[in-house]
Design a protein around this motif. Sequence first.
Motif, short mmCIF file in Angstrom:
data_model
loop_
_atom_site.label_atom_id
_atom_site.label_comp_id
_atom_site.label_asym_id
_atom_site.label_seq_id
_atom_site.Cartn_x
_atom_site.Cartn_y
_atom_site.Cartn_z
N THR A 167 0.82 -1.21 0.00
CA THR A 167 0.00 0.00 0.00
C THR A 167 0.86 1.26 0.00
O THR A 167 0.58 2.22 -0.72
CB THR A 167 -0.96 -0.05 1.20
N LYS A 192 -2.41 1.56 -3.31
CA LYS A 192 -3.71 0.89 -3.27
C LYS A 192 -4.24 0.85 -1.83
O LYS A 192 -3.45 0.82 -0.89
CB LYS A 192 -3.62 -0.50 -3.86
N PRO A 193 -5.57 0.84 -1.68
CA PRO A 193 -6.13 0.80 -0.33
C PRO A 193 -5.63 -0.42 0.44
O PRO A 193 -5.53 -1.52 -0.11
CB PRO A 193 -7.63 0.71 -0.56
N GLN A 213 -8.27 1.59 -7.86
CA GLN A 213 -8.28 2.84 -8.63
C GLN A 213 -8.45 2.59 -10.13
O GLN A 213 -8.05 3.41 -10.96
CB GLN A 213 -6.99 3.66 -8.43
N PRO A 228 -4.42 5.72 1.47
CA PRO A 228 -4.51 4.27 1.21
C PRO A 228 -4.33 3.43 2.47
O PRO A 228 -4.83 2.30 2.53
CB PRO A 228 -3.38 4.02 0.22
N THR A 234 -10.65 3.27 3.54
CA THR A 234 -10.51 3.86 2.20
C THR A 234 -10.93 2.87 1.11
O THR A 234 -10.58 1.69 1.15
CB THR A 234 -9.05 4.31 1.98
N GLY A 287 -7.69 4.60 -3.44
CA GLY A 287 -6.44 5.15 -2.96
C GLY A 287 -5.81 6.09 -3.97
O GLY A 287 -6.50 6.77 -4.74
#
Lengths: 281, 486
Positions: free
Chosen positions: B113, B118-119, B294, B330, B335, B338
């Motif tokens: 992350t 990315k979350p 995303q 993220p 979330t 992100g």
Amino acid sequence: MARLTVRKTYKLYIGGAFVRSESGRADPLGEINIPRASRKDVRDAVAAARKAQARWAALTAYNRGQILYRAAEALESRRAQIEAVLSEDGAGGGEAVAELDAACDVLVHYAGWTDKLQSVLGGVNPVASPFLSFSLPEPTGVVGIVAADRPALLGLVAELAPALAAGNAVVAVVSRSAPRAALDFAEALGVSDLPAGVVNLLSGRLTEVGCALGAHRDLNAIVDVSADAELGAELDRLAAETIKRASHHPVAGSYEQATEPALERIAALTELKTAWHPVGV
Amino acid sequence: MTVEPRQALVWDYAPAPEATDHLRLRDRYGLFIAGEFHEPAVPRYEPSVNPASEEPIAEVAWAGPADVRRAVEVARAAQPRWAALPGRERAKYIFRIARLIQERARELAVTETLDGGKPLRESRDVDIPLAAAHFFHYAGWADKLRYGVVAREVAPLGVVAQIVPWNFPLLMAAWKLAPALACGNTAILKPAETTPLTSLLLAEICQEAELPEGVVAILPGDGATGAALVRAPGIDKVAFTGSTAVGRDIQAALAGRDIALTLELGGKSANIVFEDAAIDQAVEGIVNGIFFNQGHVCCAGSRLLVQESVAEEVIAKLWARMGRLRVGDPLDKNTDVGAVNSAAQLERIEELVRAGEDEGAVRRSVACELPERGFWFAPTMFTDVSPVHRIAVEEIFGPVVSVLTFRTVEEAIAKANNSVYGLAAGIWTDKGAKAFQVASALRAGVVWQNTYNHFDPTAAFGGYKESGFGREGGPAGLRPYLRVVR
């Protein structure tokens, strides 16, 4: 008075029809004129193949198998004539007979694959979630074949049969030095209930037709048996333009060589599709 | 008694950031060759940057041509010994790797992350567990290869060069390495330039697993490193996941060479909503299809095809749902969307979105507060999209969905198949017969009914047409790493 023979005009096989090259050109082979296909003929052939492919693939596997079997029957019944042509074109000393034996048997072999390859190449995926997930082979689409020069008939059938068994449509460039056997074989295909356009056969020059075929953007795969390293590399480069599946096969000179890697030949011209369907969700 | 109509809840979540104090990241990573980290032959270190903050996380060595040559030599030397191990022994090494990934799951998830944006919810619940599952699945194949390719005696290819993208860094490394190693190949993996860190942690895991030296090399770098790797003498196979443009270059670079190739490339996958779908469920699936990671997903459901009769309802519900997506940190466990992976990717997304507006599609972007630093793009929906618009044809690889409509099943199939790509598709319907019919007619490697972006190590994944060739996952994933002996 001796009867005058009715000579045969050799033609290309495109979209189920026997046609001259649209260019009007021919190359002499002894006293016979062999049509010299043009780039436009290649485009026509690919268009015919694309049009025919979905219908061919949509037939039941059983039906496709019977049609390929009928192609073997049709070839067997014309074998005397094609053997004679092969002998005249250089396959001497029993070679032509052996080649016809093998070509017919190869067609029978692949006819039997149509209703088995899904079970052999596919299966249910034991996924860790509540879905029925399965993977099955589907045809790649339109396959181009640059056939071996010799053996002129078996070299073509060895590549054609697995492509068709997988449900593809084909555009093939036939033997350059002995094209007649392949063009005669087109007549056997023409009476096999093979839907028009599923097989298209072109005679011509590799530099012209082979590369035009390899460059066609609506072709999904190219099988090269030219045994010409330079042409093979050029076909690879052309394939990269549209991410075609390119393979190069050694020449199949016998039934064993044409069938021993049968499943690999078929698999290379399929796409595995994975479907996920919900179970109770 | 009168009941007041319920007021809309206006209430925000408290921040819930994942801790980073358990990370054991080094300041600097070398190249992983022959079981050890090394300086590159020509020293070059580049920072790996957190796209959510633009702060450097660690310095990473980039491999040059000399390093590539060395790694290939080492891998060549190691390969016969690795292949000669009994399958059950190879299996146990790979099982160890799977277990170590599970043991270090938190650290890997947080690193993923931090490095990629990315979350955390996704790296924790999807990337890392699936990576472990892939190693676990293929470990079990190592002593069963003769059952993997029916009726054939098989052998490894030799040295395989593997290039993975930045969207699922560790997961893609697992998809590549696990089958390659199980089959007895040695591997040289090049992680993406923006996300090398979890691959380098995987190198540490290879050390912890006592994997024989030379079996795995990790060579970070950019496109130049990748180009050197695919052209290196001594490799037997290239496996690439990334853009179609780079895939095309690699395929051309291998022309005339006897080197096996598999490509997992781009997509413009259709997500098809029929009028008989459970609409609320479909809306969740659309969100998962395009806003997961995303939208940095090769199989993202970026072309939403909705049946006209329900289009208004689907678009309204989707827009409402998009407004509730939480975009931001993220590392925050709440979330949903992100950071965009890099400045370059953000530029690409912005360029295509501008093209969508210029060509006349109607854009709606969620009005959310975006952090000041880092790379961000608000979830976006385009309506009134024509099939020839660039946003309906080209891969955006961002949180942008293009909505098109259709009237009949036949039209849905035709529109879905109208693409040079053929990676994935979604079908939303409760009618079983229709689902099977449409799934069968779609020219795509993966078709999901009433779900999307669902992966499993037992299920083959890969594309039709210009989405590439070759499969990863299940027995089909073994074939690209084996040759048939007889």
